[in-house]
Enzyme design. Structure first.
Site, PDB file in Angstrom:
ATOM      1  N   ASN A  31      -3.017  12.697  -3.980  1.00 19.82           N
ATOM      2  CA  ASN A  31      -4.162  13.084  -4.802  1.00 19.82           C
ATOM      3  C   ASN A  31      -4.681  14.479  -4.434  1.00 19.82           C
ATOM      4  O   ASN A  31      -5.004  15.292  -5.305  1.00 19.82           O
ATOM      5  CB  ASN A  31      -5.301  12.072  -4.647  1.00 19.82           C
ATOM      6  CG  ASN A  31      -5.165  10.887  -5.583  1.00 19.82           C
ATOM      7  OD1 ASN A  31      -4.570  10.996  -6.649  1.00 19.82           O
ATOM      8  ND2 ASN A  31      -5.718   9.761  -5.183  1.00 19.82           N
ATOM      9  N   GLU A  86      -4.919   2.230  -4.062  1.00 18.55           N
ATOM     10  CA  GLU A  86      -3.448   2.279  -4.095  1.00 18.55           C
ATOM     11  C   GLU A  86      -2.826   0.979  -3.582  1.00 18.55           C
ATOM     12  O   GLU A  86      -1.653   0.933  -3.241  1.00 18.55           O
ATOM     13  CB  GLU A  86      -2.948   3.453  -3.251  1.00 18.55           C
ATOM     14  CG  GLU A  86      -3.145   3.321  -1.752  1.00 18.55           C
ATOM     15  CD  GLU A  86      -4.500   3.806  -1.257  1.00 18.55           C
ATOM     16  OE1 GLU A  86      -4.595   4.190  -0.077  1.00 18.55           O
ATOM     17  OE2 GLU A  86      -5.473   3.799  -2.039  1.00 18.55           O
ATOM     18  N   ASP A  95      -2.330   8.986 -10.523  1.00 17.93           N
ATOM     19  CA  ASP A  95      -2.244   7.929 -11.537  1.00 17.93           C
ATOM     20  C   ASP A  95      -0.796   7.631 -11.910  1.00 17.93           C
ATOM     21  O   ASP A  95      -0.413   6.468 -12.093  1.00 17.93           O
ATOM     22  CB  ASP A  95      -3.024   8.333 -12.790  1.00 17.93           C
ATOM     23  CG  ASP A  95      -4.533   8.283 -12.591  1.00 17.93           C
ATOM     24  OD1 ASP A  95      -4.971   7.729 -11.558  1.00 17.93           O
ATOM     25  OD2 ASP A  95      -5.259   8.778 -13.457  1.00 17.93           O
ATOM     26  N   ASP A 110       0.847  -1.192   0.000  1.00 18.22           N
ATOM     27  CA  ASP A 110       0.000   0.000   0.000  1.00 18.22           C
ATOM     28  C   ASP A 110       0.882   1.241   0.000  1.00 18.22           C
ATOM     29  O   ASP A 110       1.798   1.361   0.827  1.00 18.22           O
ATOM     30  CB  ASP A 110      -0.914   0.002   1.221  1.00 18.22           C
ATOM     31  CG  ASP A 110      -2.004   1.058   1.121  1.00 18.22           C
ATOM     32  OD1 ASP A 110      -3.072   0.753   0.585  1.00 18.22           O
ATOM     33  OD2 ASP A 110      -1.754   2.196   1.578  1.00 18.22           O
ATOM     34  N   HIS A 139      -5.312  14.135  -9.253  1.00 15.96           N
ATOM     35  CA  HIS A 139      -5.464  12.710  -9.569  1.00 15.96           C
ATOM     36  C   HIS A 139      -4.550  12.265 -10.705  1.00 15.96           C
ATOM     37  O   HIS A 139      -4.187  11.082 -10.777  1.00 15.96           O
ATOM     38  CB  HIS A 139      -6.927  12.405  -9.899  1.00 15.96           C
ATOM     39  CG  HIS A 139      -7.821  12.439  -8.696  1.00 15.96           C
ATOM     40  ND1 HIS A 139      -7.925  11.378  -7.820  1.00 15.96           N
ATOM     41  CD2 HIS A 139      -8.621  13.417  -8.197  1.00 15.96           C
ATOM     42  CE1 HIS A 139      -8.768  11.686  -6.839  1.00 15.96           C
ATOM     43  NE2 HIS A 139      -9.209  12.920  -7.053  1.00 15.96           N
TER      44      HIS A 139
END
Length: 295
Positions: free
Chosen positions: A180, A215, A189, A172, A185
């Protein structure tokens, strides 16, 4: 010296229909090839069906799109190679081998017979492309949650049956929500894409990485005991920490928390997964950027 014929078998609709019209006895081959969409079975059937017409001792089929190599038989010094293609669709490469040279007549006949193989290979290619898309996360190009659910059932069954080790790593990205929120965002990504890339760089060919959700990634390690899995998890953690992401005028350092579990004799799928998941959250609670393994 080897007699290696590097040929390109390009079949169009016109040549395929013309070949059928003048070679009605080839329908037996075509019919047999309509029974499967698996590459290994198609090549084995084709090899068997042409053996009387073009004797050969071995075949090798490679398809780089699917990372596939199928081989069988006794490998000898003479070979002929065909790169297979139809209507701009690459279908792999087929090599036949035997201990004496292939004559021009053999090669001409083989090229005719390949018309029987081309369209079954195309159908198999389309089928496996669709299957691959259904099991692939489009952003990170890792396997997706559906693929994980299928794979863990299979791998647990194989490990139990063969008395082999099996381990899981839950991964994680730390403070991903903050990335973010602060950078947007698009940056999130990019972070996911690069994280997947760096994970893959540390894996063996037999290891499989999945995007589990958000994530979070899961890495399935066949024939890997607890010590091996923990070492790999630490290598991945260190690799993530050592990289920097450049986004616009900003540089972003990321870290990850990882949890490891190894299959036990009384495990269910749920208990096996939960131990790795809990270990990962314990790593986060203890300060992040670390590996916690359950024993």
């Amino acid at each position: 010296m080897n007699n290696k014929s590097a040929n390109l078998a390009i079949i169009s609709n016109n040549t395929f229909e013309a070949t059928k019209a003048v070679n009605l006895h080839h329908y037996d081959i075509s019919s047999a090839l309509q029974t499967t969409l698996e590459f290994n079975e198609l090549i084995a059937i084709f090899s068997s069906k042409i053996a009387n017409k073009i004797p050969h001792s071995a075949f090798v089929y490679k398809n780089t799109e699917f990372g596939l190599e199928v081989k069988s038989g006794i490998f000898t010094r003479h070979s002929c190679n065909y790169a297979l293609k139809v209507e701009q669709q690459q279908l792999g490469e087929l090599k036949l081998m035997r201990n004496h040279k292939f004559s021009e007549a053999d090669l001409q006949l083989l090229e005719t017979l390949l018309c029987c193989l081309i369209y079954p290979l195309k159908n198999a290619t389309l089928f496996h492309q669709a299957l691959k898309m259904a099991h692939t996360d489009p952003l990170t190009q890792t396997h997706n949650r559906t693929a994980f659910n299928d794979s863990i059932k299979r791998e647990m069954s194989l490990a139990t049956r063969n008395s082999k080790s099996l381990s899981l790593i839950f991964f994680d990205i730390d403070h991903f929500k903050n990335i973010n929120d602060v950078y947007g965002h698009d940056c999130g990504d990019i972070t996911l894409t690069f994280s997947a890339k760096w994970i893959k760089e540390n894996l063996r060919e037999s290891d499989i990485v999945f995007r589990y959700g958000g994530e979070e990634f899961v890495i399935l390690l066949s024939d890997t005991d607890a010590n091996g899995a923990e070492l790999l998890a630490e290598r991945i953690r260190a690799s993530i920490e050592s990289h920097t992401i450049a986004y616009g005028m900003e540089t972003i350092k990321i870290t990850a928390s990882l949890g490891v579990s190894t299959l036990r004799g009384n495990d269910t799928i749920e208990s096996f997964i939960q131990r790795a998941d809990k270990a990962m959250y314990l790593a986060k609670n203890k300060g992040r950027n670390q590996v916690i393994a359950t024993r």
